[in-house]
Enzyme design. Structure first.
Site, mmCIF file in Angstrom:
data_model
loop_
_atom_site.group_PDB
_atom_site.id
_atom_site.type_symbol
_atom_site.label_atom_id
_atom_site.label_comp_id
_atom_site.label_asym_id
_atom_site.label_seq_id
_atom_site.Cartn_x
_atom_site.Cartn_y
_atom_site.Cartn_z
ATOM 1 N N SER A 1 11.520 -2.361 -8.571
ATOM 2 C CA SER A 1 10.623 -3.516 -8.637
ATOM 3 C C SER A 1 9.793 -3.514 -9.920
ATOM 4 O O SER A 1 9.287 -2.477 -10.348
ATOM 5 C CB SER A 1 9.684 -3.495 -7.432
ATOM 6 N N ASN B 1 6.804 5.724 -6.799
ATOM 7 C CA ASN B 1 6.237 4.747 -7.733
ATOM 8 C C ASN B 1 5.909 5.459 -9.045
ATOM 9 O O ASN B 1 6.001 6.690 -9.130
ATOM 10 C CB ASN B 1 4.974 4.131 -7.124
ATOM 11 N N ASN C 1 9.777 -7.091 -2.969
ATOM 12 C CA ASN C 1 8.671 -6.130 -3.054
ATOM 13 C C ASN C 1 7.373 -6.928 -2.944
ATOM 14 O O ASN C 1 7.263 -8.017 -3.503
ATOM 15 C CB ASN C 1 8.770 -5.397 -4.398
ATOM 16 N N GLY D 1 10.072 6.623 -16.215
ATOM 17 C CA GLY D 1 11.111 7.083 -17.126
ATOM 18 C C GLY D 1 11.450 8.552 -16.930
ATOM 19 O O GLY D 1 10.968 9.196 -15.994
ATOM 20 N N ASN E 1 4.871 -2.215 -1.299
ATOM 21 C CA ASN E 1 4.343 -1.292 -2.305
ATOM 22 C C ASN E 1 2.960 -0.825 -1.841
ATOM 23 O O ASN E 1 2.006 -1.585 -1.887
ATOM 24 C CB ASN E 1 4.249 -2.036 -3.648
ATOM 25 N N LEU F 1 0.019 -5.402 -11.549
ATOM 26 C CA LEU F 1 0.550 -6.194 -10.424
ATOM 27 C C LEU F 1 0.553 -7.704 -10.685
ATOM 28 O O LEU F 1 0.445 -8.518 -9.770
ATOM 29 C CB LEU F 1 -0.202 -5.855 -9.124
ATOM 30 N N CYS G 1 -1.421 0.409 -3.939
ATOM 31 C CA CYS G 1 -2.299 -0.708 -4.235
ATOM 32 C C CYS G 1 -3.666 -0.367 -3.652
ATOM 33 O O CYS G 1 -3.744 0.215 -2.566
ATOM 34 C CB CYS G 1 -1.701 -1.955 -3.578
ATOM 35 N N GLY H 1 12.984 7.719 -13.259
ATOM 36 C CA GLY H 1 13.635 8.329 -14.417
ATOM 37 C C GLY H 1 15.144 8.342 -14.406
ATOM 38 O O GLY H 1 15.766 9.075 -15.163
ATOM 39 N N ILE I 1 0.576 -3.122 -16.154
ATOM 40 C CA ILE I 1 0.823 -4.552 -15.913
ATOM 41 C C ILE I 1 -0.244 -5.088 -14.943
ATOM 42 O O ILE I 1 -0.702 -6.216 -15.057
ATOM 43 C CB ILE I 1 2.244 -4.781 -15.328
HETATM 44 C C1 LIG Z 1 6.656 -2.544 -16.031
HETATM 45 C C2 LIG Z 1 6.703 -1.991 -14.634
HETATM 46 C C3 LIG Z 1 6.298 -2.791 -13.560
HETATM 47 C C4 LIG Z 1 6.343 -2.303 -12.249
HETATM 48 N N1 LIG Z 1 5.976 -3.105 -11.202
HETATM 49 C C5 LIG Z 1 6.098 -2.658 -9.916
HETATM 50 C C6 LIG Z 1 5.807 -3.510 -8.797
HETATM 51 O O1 LIG Z 1 5.465 -4.688 -8.934
HETATM 52 N N2 LIG Z 1 5.935 -2.988 -7.551
HETATM 53 C C7 LIG Z 1 6.347 -1.684 -7.326
HETATM 54 O O2 LIG Z 1 6.457 -1.259 -6.176
HETATM 55 N N3 LIG Z 1 6.654 -0.863 -8.369
HETATM 56 C C8 LIG Z 1 6.547 -1.318 -9.640
HETATM 57 N N4 LIG Z 1 6.870 -0.491 -10.703
HETATM 58 C C9 LIG Z 1 7.357 0.887 -10.439
HETATM 59 C C10 LIG Z 1 8.885 0.951 -10.478
HETATM 60 O O3 LIG Z 1 9.456 0.116 -9.504
HETATM 61 C C11 LIG Z 1 9.385 2.411 -10.302
HETATM 62 O O4 LIG Z 1 8.941 2.899 -9.052
HETATM 63 C C12 LIG Z 1 8.888 3.344 -11.398
HETATM 64 O O5 LIG Z 1 8.896 2.695 -12.653
HETATM 65 C C13 LIG Z 1 9.726 4.611 -11.514
HETATM 66 O O6 LIG Z 1 11.070 4.323 -11.836
HETATM 67 P P1 LIG Z 1 11.678 4.429 -13.344
HETATM 68 O O7 LIG Z 1 11.249 5.770 -13.889
HETATM 69 O O8 LIG Z 1 13.159 4.289 -13.179
HETATM 70 O O9 LIG Z 1 11.063 3.309 -14.116
HETATM 71 C C14 LIG Z 1 6.810 -0.969 -12.013
HETATM 72 C C15 LIG Z 1 7.231 -0.179 -13.104
HETATM 73 C C16 LIG Z 1 7.192 -0.670 -14.396
HETATM 74 C C17 LIG Z 1 7.667 0.215 -15.525
#
Ligand SMILES: Cc1cc2nc3c(=O)[nH]c(=O)nc-3n(C[C@H](O)[C@H](O)[C@H](O)COP(=O)(O)O)c2cc1C
Length: 303
Positions: free
Chosen positions: A21, A192, A99, A217, A127, A73, A130, A244, A71
């Protein structure tokens, strides 16, 4: 051809790979870059009752091995999501997981209820990272009592499958996942992004407009893997692993640790075709080893 099908509660996925998400918007930007019908599911940006402007800029900063975002939310709000964003997603045959979040438990429940009334929503991912306004801004997902309370209320507010998305920043991930499972969550998503910050030394100021942000990441993959492995040893409901994942081998590590499915986030920003490459990579890996069903890999970690 190996069988890549998995189940998240009552939800059937053609393969275990979906976007995380917030890294995939509402799908529109990616639709010209990849075939969305190849994905296991589509997961939307977090939706709330009212539109949210988000944090002031700068909102993104690269780090060594990862990315910081604040960001905040930001989203278009439930009404605009229903009218302007969801109809576009109807043209794809893969399940749409929405989400969502709220600032009070009642607000979470109202969003869940209203999302369930919309056509074409397959499941809801709450999520819980929050701030709970009524509890002084503590995250909903940090304690097993509040996770149980919110899950119970959500399950009552909707006929759709509830997936609870959690943070790794908790004292006992097993207890928290058990609390979600005990109140009827059909899956948990872990993890998250991790609270973090960056400093501009010359200006002696935080780099991010929101001061702190979430780290994502490759830097967080080992933390996410441990959370998934611990949760998998505690609950029977499926776990969606995220954190990641950059390639098919990362994704398979999460499945070996016990995840039923995986989400890909930050990697989408670097290479928008990552998810399709991961699906093909998993397929080739299983084929080469003569593994007929992906279920043989899930939870296959040897200690
Ligand atoms: C730019 C950005 C916006 C995100 N927005 C949300 C969100 O709206 N809701 C949520 O549950 N997680 C959100 N996340 C978290 C991601 O869904 C994910 O859990 C987290 O980035 C770890 O995964 P990754 O390392 O593959 O990015 C966001 C992450 C990023 C980088």
């Amino acid at each position: 051809m190996p069988n890549l099908k998995v189940k998240l509660g009552r939800l059937e996925l053609q393969n275990p790979v979906m976007p995380a998400s917030g890294t995939f918007g509402y799908g529109e930007e990616y639709a010209s870059l990849i075939d969305l019908n190849k994905l296991g599911a589509i997961v939307t940006k977090g939706v709330s009752l009212a539109p949210q402007e988000g944090n002031p800029p700068p909102r993104i900063r690269e780090t060594r091995g990862g990315m910081l975002n604040s960001i905040g939310l930001q989203n278009v709000g439930l009404e605009a999501f229903a009218q302007q964003k969801l109809p576009f997603l109807h043209r794809f045959k893969v399940p749409i997981i929405v989400n969502f979040f709220g600032f009070t438990i009642d607000e979470y429940a109202e969003v869940a209820m209203r999302l369930s009334a919309l056509e074409g929503v397959a499941a809801l991912e709450a999520n819980l990272s929050c701030p709970n306004i009524k509890a002084g801004g503590i995250y909903f997902g940090v304690g097993s009592r509040s996770v149980a309370q919110i899950t119970k209320k959500l399950v009552k507010s909707t006929n759709l499958a509830i997936i609870i998305k959690l943070s790794s920043q908790v004292s006992n991930i097993k207890e928290i996942c058990l609390a979600a499972e005990g109140e009827g969550a059909e899956a948990v998503t872990l993890i998250n992004s991790i609270p973090a910050m960056a400093i501009d030394l010359d200006r002696k100021r935080p780099v991010l407009g929101g001061v702190t942000g979430g780290l994502s990441g490759p830097a967080i993959k080992p933390i996410a893997l441990k959370a998934v492995w611990e949760a998998a040893s505690a609950v029977k409901i499926p776990i969606v692993g995220v954190g990641g994942i950059m390639d098919y081998r990362d994704a398979l590590e999460f499945l070996v640790a016990g995840a039923m499915a995986v989400q890909v986030g930050t990697a989408n920003f670097i290479n928008p075709t990552t998810m399709v490459e991961i699906i093909d990579g998993i397929d080739a890996f299983l084929t080469q080893r003569g593994i007929e069903n992906i279920r043989e890999i899930i939870g296959s970690l040897k200690l």
